[in-house]
Design a protein around this motif. Structure first.
Motif, mmCIF file in Angstrom:
data_model
loop_
_atom_site.group_PDB
_atom_site.id
_atom_site.type_symbol
_atom_site.label_atom_id
_atom_site.label_comp_id
_atom_site.label_asym_id
_atom_site.label_seq_id
_atom_site.Cartn_x
_atom_site.Cartn_y
_atom_site.Cartn_z
ATOM 1 N N GLY A 114 0.406 -20.235 -33.138
ATOM 2 C CA GLY A 114 -0.412 -20.431 -34.329
ATOM 3 C C GLY A 114 0.386 -20.540 -35.614
ATOM 4 O O GLY A 114 1.294 -21.362 -35.753
ATOM 5 N N ASN B 5 5.790 -14.960 -38.390
ATOM 6 C CA ASN B 5 6.904 -14.201 -37.802
ATOM 7 C C ASN B 5 8.072 -15.111 -37.459
ATOM 8 O O ASN B 5 9.235 -14.723 -37.636
ATOM 9 C CB ASN B 5 6.428 -13.432 -36.561
ATOM 10 N N LEU B 6 7.791 -16.313 -36.991
ATOM 11 C CA LEU B 6 8.870 -17.279 -36.748
ATOM 12 C C LEU B 6 9.665 -17.511 -38.029
ATOM 13 O O LEU B 6 10.900 -17.526 -38.024
ATOM 14 C CB LEU B 6 8.281 -18.597 -36.241
ATOM 15 N N ILE C 222 5.704 -8.998 -30.298
ATOM 16 C CA ILE C 222 5.331 -8.146 -31.420
ATOM 17 C C ILE C 222 3.825 -8.040 -31.461
ATOM 18 O O ILE C 222 3.110 -9.037 -31.282
ATOM 19 C CB ILE C 222 5.913 -8.642 -32.758
ATOM 20 N N PRO D 103 0.356 -6.167 -33.488
ATOM 21 C CA PRO D 103 -0.013 -5.570 -34.775
ATOM 22 C C PRO D 103 -0.785 -4.258 -34.653
ATOM 23 O O PRO D 103 -1.890 -4.121 -35.165
ATOM 24 C CB PRO D 103 -0.861 -6.671 -35.417
ATOM 25 N N LEU E 81 1.425 -7.088 -41.518
ATOM 26 C CA LEU E 81 2.204 -8.318 -41.309
ATOM 27 C C LEU E 81 3.545 -8.249 -42.049
ATOM 28 O O LEU E 81 4.576 -8.685 -41.525
ATOM 29 C CB LEU E 81 1.397 -9.535 -41.758
HETATM 30 C C1 GRF Z 1 1.016 -11.284 -35.590
HETATM 31 O O1 GRF Z 1 0.180 -10.350 -36.198
HETATM 32 C C2 GRF Z 1 1.573 -10.741 -34.308
HETATM 33 O O2 GRF Z 1 1.801 -9.374 -34.347
HETATM 34 C C3 GRF Z 1 0.482 -11.047 -33.328
HETATM 35 O O3 GRF Z 1 -0.007 -12.302 -33.709
HETATM 36 C C4 GRF Z 1 0.234 -12.499 -35.100
HETATM 37 C C5 GRF Z 1 1.021 -13.758 -35.230
HETATM 38 O O4 GRF Z 1 1.155 -14.163 -36.590
HETATM 39 N N1 GRF Z 1 0.975 -10.993 -31.983
HETATM 40 P P1 GRF Z 1 2.158 -15.324 -36.968
HETATM 41 O O5 GRF Z 1 1.775 -16.540 -36.132
HETATM 42 O O6 GRF Z 1 3.546 -14.859 -36.656
HETATM 43 O O7 GRF Z 1 1.939 -15.549 -38.425
#
Ligand code: GRF
Length: 209
Positions: free
Chosen positions: A15, A19-20, A111, A113, A174
């Protein structure tokens, strides 16, 4: 004593990819390199970011495969082409089967949340508030075939503010995620984290002097 080659990290996304982005931005400081990205979702915003960074991107759309086993075989082929030391799932929204997880045993991370084992699954911020939890946060853990149930590697926590919304709490968590995941990979790159098996305890040892 030569210089250690940077840890090679492949990132799995579905999505948004925040985090990337955090992992990529902090890679030089922490001594790892992202060798590429896999996504099961061709519409993931994370793909655009990855391409803007010149990262290799493999889209393996689960809807194009007749079975989970066939999807996971293709996913493993894409990952193996990136020659990762570690695979960091970051918002990767497919449950992975035992064969896949076993193939990458000891080098497949996720990871999540919440402060696991509290609140596995979805909608963690709303559930944490509804339960009256005083503390909440994020967890990096090893992936096993139990969803959100693998050995915990590191956590970052915060104090819940009475009356705050799930959105506000989620934004604060986050921000913790964006610090925690690069930190864990940095420690891994220094040889300070080891995953020896699905049930092995995985403490972060003190940094070497
Ligand atoms: C993060 O909250 C992660 O912990 C969970 O999905 C979300 C991904 O967010 N597994 P993003 O795509 O990294 O913005």
């Amino acid at each position: 004593m030569g210089l250690r080659a940077p840890l090679r990290v492949a990132v799995g996304v579905s999505g948004r990819g925040s985090n990337l982005r955090a992992l990529q931005e902090q890679a030089p400081a922490y001594g790892y390199v992202i060798t590429g990205v896999v996504s099961n979702n061709p519409a993931a915003a994370a793909i655009d970011y990855a391409r803007s960074q010149g990262l290799a991107v493999h889209v393996v759309d689960h809807r194009e495969f007749p079975s989970r086993a066939a999807f996971e075989q293709a996913l493993a082929g894409a990952l193996d082409s990136l020659a990762p030391d570690v695979i960091a799932l970051a918002g990767f929204l497919r449950v992975l089967g035992t064969d896949f997880v076993d193939h990458y045993r000891g080098r497949l991370l996720n990871i999540h949340p919440s402060l696991l084992p509290a609140f596995p699954g979805l909608d963690t911020h709303r559930r944490a508030l509804a339960s009256g939890a005083r503390f909440h946060g994020a967890t990096v853990h090893q992936v096993t075939s139990t969803v959100d149930g693998g050995p915990i590697i590191a956590q970052a926590g915060l104090v819940v503010v009475p009356g705050e919304s799930p959105a506000s709490l989620g934004a604060r968590v986050l921000a913790l995620e964006h610090a925690l995941y690069p930190y864990v990979l940095g420690r891994w790159a220094r040889g300070e984290v080891a995953c020896n098996g699905p049930q092995a305890p995985l403490p972060l040892r003190a940094p070497r002097a």
